[in-house]
Scaffold this active site. Sequence first.
Site, PDB file in Angstrom:
ATOM      1  N   HIS A 153     -54.263 -21.326-129.877  1.00 33.81           N
ATOM      2  CA  HIS A 153     -54.631 -21.310-128.462  1.00 33.81           C
ATOM      3  C   HIS A 153     -56.100 -20.929-128.330  1.00 33.81           C
ATOM      4  CE1 HIS A 153     -54.369 -21.011-124.192  1.00 33.81           C
ATOM      5  NE2 HIS A 153     -54.661 -19.722-124.186  1.00 33.81           N
ATOM      6  N   ASP A 155     -59.021 -20.388-125.776  1.00 30.40           N
ATOM      7  CA  ASP A 155     -59.464 -20.206-124.392  1.00 30.40           C
ATOM      8  C   ASP A 155     -60.892 -20.701-124.228  1.00 30.40           C
ATOM      9  OD1 ASP A 155     -57.275 -18.682-123.009  1.00 30.40           O
ATOM     10  OD2 ASP A 155     -57.632 -17.292-124.661  1.00 30.40           O
ATOM     11  N   ASP A 267     -50.098 -20.312-121.521  1.00 28.31           N
ATOM     12  CA  ASP A 267     -50.824 -19.118-121.086  1.00 28.31           C
ATOM     13  C   ASP A 267     -51.108 -18.999-119.601  1.00 28.31           C
ATOM     14  OD1 ASP A 267     -51.847 -16.669-121.798  1.00 28.31           O
ATOM     15  OD2 ASP A 267     -53.835 -17.399-122.302  1.00 28.31           O
ATOM     16  N   ASP A 405     -53.750 -16.833-130.396  1.00 28.50           N
ATOM     17  CA  ASP A 405     -55.102 -17.135-129.945  1.00 28.50           C
ATOM     18  C   ASP A 405     -56.054 -17.287-131.126  1.00 28.50           C
ATOM     19  OD1 ASP A 405     -54.022 -16.830-127.503  1.00 28.50           O
ATOM     20  OD2 ASP A 405     -55.297 -15.207-126.828  1.00 28.50           O
ATOM     21  N   HIS A 555     -57.409 -21.093-117.206  1.00 27.88           N
ATOM     22  CA  HIS A 555     -56.587 -19.988-116.703  1.00 27.88           C
ATOM     23  C   HIS A 555     -57.212 -18.606-116.884  1.00 27.88           C
ATOM     24  CE1 HIS A 555     -55.206 -20.821-120.881  1.00 27.88           C
ATOM     25  NE2 HIS A 555     -55.286 -19.513-120.980  1.00 27.88           N
TER      26      HIS A 555
END
Length: 1164
Positions: A153, A155, A267, A405, A555
């Site tokens: 993941h 971000d 998420d 993450d 997000h």
Amino acid sequence: MPFSSYLGSRRPTTSVFSHTLPTTNPKHHHHHQARPKPRFRRLHLRDLILSLSLLLSLLLLFLFLFHFPLSPSPSPSSPRASRLLRLRPRFRRSNTVTALPSAGEREGAVVDVTTKELYERIEFRDEDGGAVEYKGDEWDAERLKIFVVPHSHNDPGWKRTVEEYYEQQSRHILDTIVETLEKDARRKFIWEEMSYLQRWWKDASESKKESFKNLVSNGQLEIVGGGWVMNDEANSHYYAIIEQMTEGNLWLNETIGFIPRNAWAIDPFGYSPTMAYLLRRMGFENMLIQRTHYELKKELARHKNLEFIWRQSWDFEETTDIFVHMMPFYSYDIPHTCGPEPAVCCQFDFARMRGFMYEFCPWRKNPVETNQGNVQERAELLLDQYRKKSTLYRTNTLLVPLGDDFRYVSVDEAEAQFRNYQMLFDYINSNPGLNAEAKFGTLDDYFHALREEADRVNYSRPGEVGSGEIEGFPSLSGDFFTYADRQQDYWSGYYVSRPFFKAVDRVLEHTLRATEMLMALVFGHCHRVQCEKLTTSFAYKLAAARRNLALFQHHDGVTGTAKDHVVQDYGSRMHTSLQDLQIFMSKTIEVLLGIRTEKSEHNPSQFEPEQARSKYDAQPVHKRISVHAGTARSVVIFNPLEQTSHDVVMVIVDSPDVAVLDSNWTCIKSQVSPELQHTRGNIFTGKHRLHFRATIAAMGLETYYITNGFAGCETAEPAKLKLFSKSDSLSCPSPYSCSKDETDVVEIKNLHQILSFDVKSGLLQKVSKDGSQWFVGEEIGMYSSAGSGAYLFKPTGDASSIIQSSGDMVVTIGCLMQEVFSYPKTRWEETPVSYSTRVYCGVSSIQELLVEKEYHVELLGPNFDDKELIVRYKTDIDNKRIFYSDLNGLQMSRRETYDKIPVQGNYYPMPSLAFMQGLDGCRFSVHSRQSLGVASLKNGWLEIMLDRRLVRDDGRGLGQGVMDNRPMNVLFHILLESNISAASNPITNPFPLNPSLLSHRVGANLNYPLHLFVAKKAQQLTTTPSSRSFSPLAASLPCDLHIVSFKVPRPLKFSQQSPDEPRFVLVFQRRGWDFSYCRRGGSRCSRFAADSVNLFHIFKDLQVSHARATSLNLLHKDVELLGYSDQPGEAAQEGHLLISPMEILAYKLDFRPYQLQQPGLGVS
């Protein structure tokens, strides 16, 4: 966003939901085609009997018509016949047929589960979910098929900026994926964020790019979702969601040749059915979600309903169904995805072994290398977790995400995971007695195997409605807000965190939409070489603007949950794009008005935006227009809406001695009043607000002139002022006439409403509208919230009123606008809020029917640490604490306040609208230009949070509070409505109610405002300029038909595309509205049902060709696969727009001018 840092405080347990958060899994096969919808092969006995009865009835009817013909059949060319031919036959279960709604009632979806019913059933006691057990014979008939899905993941901004993350982690992760997957064809992986993939693609060698493509084509690597980011679902507007998904999907298809069909959202902090709808209309078949309320997860798991068909609340034809997998546990990291016991699962996160950079397992049992000596014990321990997890689902196909993450950052880390798991899989697979098969997979691998099993095995429950999309699973409608992850910690704070940038997001959104429209109009009308150069030279900046808007939908972007320097990076990107877009718009209006004829595209424009920001975190400032005697300054206004605008507009001038002329050089009524500001003791700025009525054609341009000394024109009428101040700090500004009253109540009014205010506080008290009295008590309050943070809202007690008596107040009474402005007294020397209330007069438009509220908020300095500012409207509406808030600007959701849930759990997202309605049909609506949080904590109350300043981190990984507040304005349009026919009962009707048609128009005017541009230089009044206007539409569109987007997706390729390939995109939404309220949306309003729309005739000077319907991500030609109940593809060939209420429909088409009439728009 990582949460594994929190694991140390959780005790090891075998409870199902002692740990609850996200996990994931995906895969895509290129060797099999898109699957058609499964046939209904297993009918209940009553369905079979009904079907036979229906066939018999049809046979008798046929025999009757054969012998007794009624009337000639309509010809195929008749409207009725062509309409019937376009309807797609659908299989309908008997138990999905609903009765027609009574007057005022809405027809809605028939489903097995609604989130409203779940909330009513669950007691929210925060109790342990209980142990997960199995007998051992569950897999005798159907062995357990385990798909372990490696993922990382990434971000696009959170603790670091997107560029920092890319350089330090994401680029290495993508390198690792390519290198490790190529070593073994059994290895799989999924990737989600195109923002990082596109960045990596620019840097990657040609051999790496080719390897990546090969991994995608052979099914080892699946792109899931494929949006630019994994967007937030609470604050993001549906326009921005479509934009970010389209930007990512188009880049992916053009670059790699891949079209995703499985979505992965592990998420986002709660989930909206809007996202499910948009994905379905983009051609997606399946989706995965994670962060839902832990009590809802427990309830769904008890009934094996964690996999379901998500259906829209308005959909009674099963056209919006999409299959959903909800992850069962606390987090999407490895300790919380293999099974219900994180202490065991953590032992199989092999990147936590000694020598790697990750923390050890907090349960003090760390992973060890798998070898021949321990493989049996380790495999059986892991399989036990898989089995326990599988008992929470209906099928014997199990999804197990394997990641966290920014994982797989090095080849050594990836090898540790792949090597150890493969050894465990080999042991499981080589022992038939275990009745299990485990392997690496993608999300598509999992969903393909699950659907195959569901085709073979009937998992339907007796009486279950289910879906024709896939049998064996329940249908569900509703949304998953407000999210709580543990111990009644509700994530409702992020609805409001960083509200300044939430507002900038919407400004960028509507500016981008307007720019896309103007660019498309230039491409359509102007075929000069200079026009093409102008548009194509801007293509790179347009792409950057699209991507900067898309990036902020992340997000941790629009949510306001990133580190301060990351927020600054987001803000700077948006600010740069806003400046670029406004400069380009100023040039396009010259082209469309015939002013910019022979100039180079590099020449500066004659116009500049009427509002501009000095930096990324500054409020927009109105340009001060200076007009000397004998001169005029032109103001060009662009109307981005589909209906003609008749609104009062405002500009700032440095002198009150001005008049306003329209494009025909005719004098029009105007009003001048002093400009006000949020400054104690210095409320008047010395400048003046000039209001005038402007009429601008739909999607058109109109020119007005601000003049000084024009003979025969009266100057703007000065407003009269009433001043209220106990300290005598207010002095009357020149040249206005002022009075000082001693009354306790002051009023402002127009033809439709009278507003009464308490002089001591400056707050609204009541509204008299069309003969009816509405009590609307306004209150400004603050919560003290020592436990709140960027994500969480955890107030200590109720909010307390902060307004004291004896503040300063200015009342403005004019012919076009009346206003009450209050700089209130509070216990702080510098008050954190001032507010204005306005009504508009003499315009005969929807402006006269609304109340405009503007709050200037400055939650700055330590006095406001751990404070959260709210406004409450206390009305006499008997709403029983039931209200409605919008989901992403697309649809409404019914909200009900529960005593069993704390205050923070009764707060919900309000991206653009909230309303409450009484049993008598009276409705109170608040429209917002930015996303905020809303609640109805007591009967008749509607409470909206405006800003929050928080010192502490709330333990969700960010590591800081929210202290970077900026001065900002929050703008509301309030609408009070009474029903004209029987209204729905909000207490007994479980479905969401729709806004009225008038409410839709009010929201559109607020969120898609007029764009004003001012000439940089004045012109002499000695010569009268030619009329400057532009009107592209043949007529205004129906008021319930909205143009979501009108654009050229790839302007750089415009002249290179084949003449038969459509180069423009036109996206429509048909609004669903409540027919029990005013049905004309104010005045001058037609409706879609009564006013047919033909694509070929919308534009009056453009010939439309090659029109065809497409998916919302512009990638699918066969729109029948998207679920529409009508068949818009066939209709598009004839130009007919077939669109049902609530639907969004995209068309690709091409434009050519019929004839070249206007100067500057010809072909060179």
